[in-house]
Design an enzyme around this catalytic site. Structure first.
Site, PDB file in Angstrom:
ATOM      1  N   GLN A   1      -6.301  -1.526   5.823  1.00 52.32           N
ATOM      2  CA  GLN A   1      -6.852  -2.120   7.044  1.00 52.32           C
ATOM      3  C   GLN A   1      -8.232  -2.728   6.837  1.00 52.32           C
ATOM      4  OE1 GLN A   1      -5.315  -2.567   9.911  1.00 52.32           O
ATOM      5  NE2 GLN A   1      -3.461  -1.431   9.400  1.00 52.32           N
TER       6      GLN A   1
ATOM      7  N   SER B   1      -2.366  -4.052   1.071  1.00 47.75           N
ATOM      8  CA  SER B   1      -1.168  -4.870   1.280  1.00 47.75           C
ATOM      9  C   SER B   1      -1.569  -6.274   1.703  1.00 47.75           C
ATOM     10  CB  SER B   1      -0.282  -4.262   2.377  1.00 47.75           C
ATOM     11  OG  SER B   1       0.229  -3.006   2.005  1.00 47.75           O
TER      12      SER B   1
ATOM     13  N   ALA C   1       0.810  -1.211   0.000  1.00 40.60           N
ATOM     14  CA  ALA C   1       0.000   0.000   0.000  1.00 40.60           C
ATOM     15  C   ALA C   1       0.851   1.271   0.000  1.00 40.60           C
ATOM     16  CB  ALA C   1      -0.937   0.002   1.204  1.00 40.60           C
TER      17      ALA C   1
ATOM     18  N   ASN D   1      -5.914   2.951  10.675  1.00 38.01           N
ATOM     19  CA  ASN D   1      -5.032   1.887  11.148  1.00 38.01           C
ATOM     20  C   ASN D   1      -4.776   1.917  12.658  1.00 38.01           C
ATOM     21  OD1 ASN D   1      -3.672   4.325  10.066  1.00 38.01           O
ATOM     22  ND2 ASN D   1      -1.842   3.425  10.976  1.00 38.01           N
TER      23      ASN D   1
ATOM     24  N   THR E   1      10.905  -6.747 -12.106  1.00 33.34           N
ATOM     25  CA  THR E   1      10.553  -8.160 -12.165  1.00 33.34           C
ATOM     26  C   THR E   1       9.486  -8.473 -11.126  1.00 33.34           C
ATOM     27  OG1 THR E   1      12.791  -8.732 -12.877  1.00 33.34           O
ATOM     28  CG2 THR E   1      11.433 -10.514 -11.980  1.00 33.34           C
TER      29      THR E   1
ATOM     30  N   CYS F   1       4.312   1.523  11.651  1.00 31.09           N
ATOM     31  CA  CYS F   1       5.216   2.240  10.753  1.00 31.09           C
ATOM     32  C   CYS F   1       5.883   3.424  11.438  1.00 31.09           C
ATOM     33  CB  CYS F   1       4.455   2.731   9.523  1.00 31.09           C
ATOM     34  SG  CYS F   1       3.709   1.382   8.564  1.00 31.09           S
TER      35      CYS F   1
END
Length: 406
Positions: free
Chosen positions: A180, A200, A74, A152, A241, A349
């Site tokens: 979330q 995520s 995210a 969050n 990739t 975070c």
């Protein structure tokens, strides 16, 4: 005596589901091809796995697979949207967001303050954006409204459908960070009027380091300048990739939460409510931060008449979220005495940075409540027995320390 470890920090990350790990493992060994290798079976095999995962992710939010762009998560998706939109415009655009967004959105906005202007909306005491304030913030050059689906820290769920409707009326792109909410709240991007959505995998039983961005390709106003140059993977939006094992894990996790939504919803909802009731019943000076949990009564009353998907739309708070303050004690006092229970005092975070939570500041909480705040998030692998044990251990510590003493 060593106690069994109990993980209640499922907002920070979740344990990878066993089914997810099993699906991923072959793509580290015998199926290790590059999805961009188009001349042999190894590449075809990887490409096929990528597209199956894309379909599973698309099904979770009820959209076409072509609208899904794989990213590292995210945070990358949020940066691509904010920075990509500002850089793609030949004039200074205006973006509306909220004061309680994730740091990656706020920092991305700050980084582009010379190429775009932005307004951060306040929230009410429950951490929810008021529609009248949002409407009044719109300017002639407003190009994007970026409001997270659910917070969050305090778990507040925004009026996403109302915002989406407003954006359609005003011809404004609507973006939501759903990291979330995905897997906890039923999401249909068309029904909600969402143009861009990020998430995520590790927030709902998938691996870390992989996520996606939904882009409504029917909205021709969406123009994003790529932030990663290279081989033009993901239709040019995200070069590099492709992380085949990670994407397979994301796709598998998406399929699992989609197929098991009802069971998972009630599992989380019931465990969270049991923990909350247990903590409050022991008179330990606890106060709830964010939306009231009393709203959940309507969910219980309609259990027989409505599906879990529909019931999830009634919530103002995420079904697995609990955010409390523990009186005059510091959160660290509790953490140091229940080291076997994983909880947090805010966003993972920013937990290593000595700053006050901007989310709690936006709620107008005083220093005492901020410093004593505890975030708890139940998850798929938590059990009824763990919740009982956690309730007992937490309340025992709070009573011993006297959290409700003046």
């Amino acid at each position: 005596m060593n106690k069994n470890r109990i993980y209640l920090d499922n907002h920070a990350t979740t344990r990878v589901r066993f089914e997810v790990l099993e699906a991923m493992l072959p793509y580290f060994t015998e199926k290790f091809g590059n999805a961009s290798s188009s001349t042999h079976q190894f590449g075809w095999e990887a490409k096929s796995a990528i597209e199956e995962a894309r379909s599973n992710v698309a099904a979770l939010i009820h959209t076409d697979p072509n609208n899904i762009v794989f990213t590292s998560g995210a945070t990358e998706s949020n940066n691509l949207v904010i920075k990509g939109l500002c850089e793609s415009s030949n004039k200074k655009v205006h973006i509306i967001s909220s004061a309680i967004e994730h740091d990656c959105v706020l920092e991305a906005l700050k980084s582009r303050k010379n190429s775009c202007e932005y307004t951060l909306l306040p929230v009410n005491s429950e951490g929810i954006v008021e529609m009248d304030i949002l409407k009044n913030a719109i300017k002639p050059n407003t190009a994007l409204i970026s409001i997270m689906f659910a917070n969050n820290e305090i778990g507040s769920i925004q009026p996403i459908k109302k915002i989406g409707k407003l954006c359609k009326e005003k011809n404004i792109i609507f973006y939501t960070d759903a990291a979330q909410a995905l897997g906890k709240i039923y999401i249909d991007v068309d029904d909600y009027g969402i143009d861009l959505l990020s998430a995520s995998a590790h927030k709902f039983g998938g691996p870390k380091g992989v996520g996606f961005l939904y882009i409504n390709r029917r909205n021709k106003n969406i123009k994003l300048t790529t932030q990663m140059s290279g081989g033009h993977q993901e239709n040019g939006y995200r070069s590099g990739t492709l992380n085949v094992p990670g994407i397979v894990g994301l796709g598998t996790a998406s399929k699992l939460v989609n197929e098991q939504f009802s069971d998972e919803f009630w599992h989380l909802f019931n465990l969270r409510n049991k923990l909350f009731k247990g903590l409050m019943a022991n008179n330990t000076g606890i106060t709830l931060n964010g939306p009231s949990i009393d709203n959940d009564k309507s969910v219980i009353e309609n259990k027989k008449n409505m599906s879990a998907e529909e019931l999830s739309k009634l919530l103002k708070r995420l079904p697995h979220n609990l955010h409390i303050s523990i009186g005059k004690l510091q959160a660290a006092d509790l953490f140091s005495r229940v080291k076997h229970i994983a909880m947090s005092s805010g966003s993972a975070c920013s937990s290593n940075v000595a700053t006050t939570s901007h989310v709690l500041e936006a709620l107008g909480l005083d220093d005492e409540r901020v410093n004593s705040s505890v975030r708890i998030g139940v998850g798929h692998y938590n059990t009824d027995e763990e919740i009982s044990e956690a309730t007992l251990d937490i309340t025992s510590v709070l009573k011993a320390l006297g959290s409700n003493n003046a």
